[in-house]
Design a protein around this motif. Structure first.
Motif, mmCIF file in Angstrom:
data_model
loop_
_atom_site.group_PDB
_atom_site.id
_atom_site.type_symbol
_atom_site.label_atom_id
_atom_site.label_comp_id
_atom_site.label_asym_id
_atom_site.label_seq_id
_atom_site.Cartn_x
_atom_site.Cartn_y
_atom_site.Cartn_z
ATOM 1 N N ALA A 59 -18.658 1.219 -16.714
ATOM 2 C CA ALA A 59 -19.962 1.731 -16.713
ATOM 3 C C ALA A 59 -20.902 0.684 -17.473
ATOM 4 N N ALA A 60 -20.301 0.220 -18.330
ATOM 5 C CA ALA A 60 -21.254 -0.907 -19.186
ATOM 6 C C ALA A 60 -21.533 -1.905 -18.081
ATOM 7 N N GLY A 61 -20.458 -2.344 -17.392
ATOM 8 C CA GLY A 61 -20.568 -3.308 -16.534
ATOM 9 C C GLY A 61 -21.630 -3.177 -15.492
ATOM 10 N N ALA A 62 -21.734 -1.895 -15.166
ATOM 11 C CA ALA A 62 -22.616 -1.548 -14.194
ATOM 12 C C ALA A 62 -24.166 -1.448 -14.602
ATOM 13 N N GLY A 63 -24.345 -1.685 -15.841
ATOM 14 C CA GLY A 63 -25.822 -1.546 -16.613
ATOM 15 C C GLY A 63 -26.089 -0.475 -17.037
ATOM 16 N N CYS A 64 -25.203 0.707 -16.985
ATOM 17 C CA CYS A 64 -25.327 1.950 -17.773
ATOM 18 C C CYS A 64 -25.450 1.872 -19.157
ATOM 19 N N ASP A 65 -26.609 2.539 -19.726
ATOM 20 C CA ASP A 65 -26.621 2.687 -21.004
ATOM 21 C C ASP A 65 -25.985 3.787 -21.792
ATOM 22 N N ILE A 66 -25.702 4.779 -20.972
ATOM 23 C CA ILE A 66 -25.137 6.048 -21.656
ATOM 24 C C ILE A 66 -24.025 6.579 -20.731
ATOM 25 N N ALA A 67 -22.817 7.096 -21.183
ATOM 26 C CA ALA A 67 -21.778 7.822 -20.443
ATOM 27 C C ALA A 67 -22.095 9.312 -21.045
ATOM 28 N N VAL A 68 -21.505 10.009 -20.155
ATOM 29 C CA VAL A 68 -21.645 11.862 -20.415
ATOM 30 C C VAL A 68 -20.509 12.239 -19.711
ATOM 31 N N VAL A 69 -19.934 13.461 -20.324
ATOM 32 C CA VAL A 69 -18.964 14.185 -19.944
ATOM 33 C C VAL A 69 -19.105 15.583 -20.158
ATOM 34 N N THR A 70 -18.829 16.407 -19.293
ATOM 35 C CA THR A 70 -18.781 18.238 -19.653
ATOM 36 C C THR A 70 -17.414 18.524 -20.021
ATOM 37 N N THR A 71 -17.435 19.227 -21.042
ATOM 38 C CA THR A 71 -16.108 20.020 -21.421
ATOM 39 C C THR A 71 -16.264 21.429 -21.798
ATOM 40 N N GLN A 72 -15.378 22.148 -21.747
ATOM 41 C CA GLN A 72 -15.323 23.509 -22.278
ATOM 42 C C GLN A 72 -15.193 23.116 -23.786
ATOM 43 N N PRO A 73 -15.833 23.969 -24.609
ATOM 44 C CA PRO A 73 -16.142 24.191 -25.928
ATOM 45 C C PRO A 73 -14.732 24.198 -26.679
ATOM 46 N N GLY A 74 -14.277 23.246 -27.685
ATOM 47 C CA GLY A 74 -13.289 23.280 -28.416
ATOM 48 C C GLY A 74 -11.836 22.775 -27.581
ATOM 49 N N SER A 75 -12.091 22.034 -26.413
ATOM 50 C CA SER A 75 -10.891 22.039 -25.256
ATOM 51 C C SER A 75 -10.415 20.636 -25.913
ATOM 52 N N LYS A 76 -9.178 20.363 -25.541
ATOM 53 C CA LYS A 76 -8.400 19.045 -25.708
ATOM 54 C C LYS A 76 -9.435 18.137 -25.367
ATOM 55 N N SER A 77 -9.986 18.312 -24.056
ATOM 56 C CA SER A 77 -10.681 17.354 -23.354
ATOM 57 C C SER A 77 -12.051 16.748 -24.317
ATOM 58 N N GLN A 78 -12.421 17.911 -24.903
ATOM 59 C CA GLN A 78 -13.580 17.498 -25.917
ATOM 60 C C GLN A 78 -12.918 16.670 -27.073
ATOM 61 N N GLN A 79 -11.800 17.121 -27.458
ATOM 62 C CA GLN A 79 -11.130 16.308 -28.707
ATOM 63 C C GLN A 79 -10.936 14.874 -28.176
ATOM 64 N N ASN A 80 -10.220 14.622 -27.064
ATOM 65 C CA ASN A 80 -10.093 13.423 -26.488
ATOM 66 C C ASN A 80 -11.363 12.450 -26.374
ATOM 67 N N VAL A 81 -12.542 13.026 -25.829
ATOM 68 C CA VAL A 81 -13.611 12.104 -25.839
ATOM 69 C C VAL A 81 -14.274 11.904 -27.360
ATOM 70 N N GLN A 82 -14.226 13.028 -28.007
ATOM 71 C CA GLN A 82 -14.918 12.607 -29.464
ATOM 72 C C GLN A 82 -14.113 11.557 -30.180
ATOM 73 N N ARG A 83 -12.998 11.604 -29.720
ATOM 74 C CA ARG A 83 -12.045 10.251 -30.520
ATOM 75 C C ARG A 83 -12.346 9.123 -29.871
ATOM 76 N N ARG A 84 -13.210 8.888 -28.797
ATOM 77 C CA ARG A 84 -13.579 7.690 -28.103
ATOM 78 C C ARG A 84 -15.014 7.424 -28.262
ATOM 79 N N GLY A 85 -15.649 8.121 -29.534
ATOM 80 C CA GLY A 85 -16.973 7.871 -29.760
ATOM 81 C C GLY A 85 -17.920 8.838 -29.079
ATOM 82 N N PHE A 86 -17.745 9.789 -28.363
ATOM 83 C CA PHE A 86 -18.799 10.704 -27.648
ATOM 84 C C PHE A 86 -18.844 11.504 -28.851
ATOM 85 N N HIS A 87 -20.396 12.279 -28.718
ATOM 86 C CA HIS A 87 -20.950 13.275 -29.693
ATOM 87 C C HIS A 87 -21.674 14.293 -28.729
#
Length: 277
Positions: free
Chosen positions: A239-267
């Motif tokens: 995504a950075a190589g493609a010139g994007c300035d932001i990455a986004v993801v949609t998760t269920q609240p409190g899910s493992k997916s949310q925990q995983n992406v927050q560990r990688r700098g998502f807020h």
């Protein structure tokens, strides 16, 4: 806390960009469904968003992108409700909490009920993030769409039980067709391999500098081995190589997916309320 670790501030303008990208994705996937099956699909523009119907039972059957282009009037809402009623499908609205409050009022006055929430998380792509994969895990651009579909659908069929349970549950064949439609709509598929075996899959679509991370799933036998970390890392780098300035993801609240992406700098940027009539 360093500047890089600080939570990303989500203005209403950034939320508008993200919701616009979401509307474009669902719009394009709905068109792909129409071309694939010839079903009675529709995309009805409404107040900057769109009401979409792909086929019976599809996760694309919803109203998206509202809140940043004015308030829909009663005539427009009646037309949308009639279109879904004709197809024997409830009207589901995904409404960002950063949109105009009057939009929510327009729906609650018509008897819509709050049934769930979903979280939209994001992170800046400044600093050119580099791909990272745990030992034994490799991520490649997908060269086998059947393998990608198999592992993504299998992963979705066995969700983690952490966090708020989704209000929706789709049959395997519906998920498979929806993922095909997402790929036709421009979501690039990725495959993760664990010790040479297909272990997980994910997708990414780029629009207006926004990298939408979609369809991430891991086969149950390969969970807790860093597969999602590797898939996430590879997509952020691309995504950075493609010139994007932001990455986004949609998760269920409190899910493992949310925990995983927050560990990688998502807020957490904002929440979508799910309203149904």
């Amino acid at each position: 806390m360093t500047i890089e670790d600080s939570p990303l501030f989500c203005s209403t303008e950034l939320a508008r960009r993200i919701e616009c990208a979401e509307r474009q994705l669902i719009d394009a996937a709905t068109e792909a469904a129409r071309l694939r099956s010839g079903a009675a699909s529709f995309v009805l523009p409404v107040a900057g968003g769109a009401a979409c119907f792909a086929e019976a039972g599809s996760p694309m059957n919803k109203v998206v992108g509202l809140g940043f282009g004015g308030v829909p009037d009663d005539e427009a809402l009646s037309e949308i409700e009639q279109a879904y009623t004709t197809r024997e499908t409830p009207v589901q609205v995904e409404l960002a909490n950063l949109g105009e409050p009057a939009v929510a009022s327009a729906f609650t006055r018509r008897g819509y009920q709050l049934v769930s929430y979903e979280n939209v998380l994001g992170r800046s792509l400044s600093g050119d993030p580099q791909p990272v994969a745990p030992p034994g895990v490799e991520v490649r651009a997908c060269d086998d769409l059947s393998a990608w579909l198999d592992v993504v659908v299998e992963g979705f069929a066995h969700p983690d039980d952490q966090g708020v349970v989704s209000h929706e549950d789709f049959p395997r064949e519906i998920v498979e067709r929806a993922e095909r439609d997402m790929e036709k709509a421009g979501a690039t598929p990725y495959l993760a391999y664990c010790d040479g075996e297909v272990a997980g899959g994910a997708g990414m679509r780029v629009a207006d500098g926004v990298a939408q991370l979609t369809g991430a799933a891991t086969a149950p036998a390969y969970r807790r081995r860093g597969v999602q970390t590797a898939l996430l890392s590879a997509r952020l780098s691309d995504a950075a190589g493609a010139g994007c300035d932001i990455a986004v993801v949609t998760t269920q609240p409190g899910s493992k997916s949310q925990q995983n992406v927050q560990r990688r700098g998502f807020h957490l940027l904002y929440t979508r309320a799910i309203l149904v009539k």
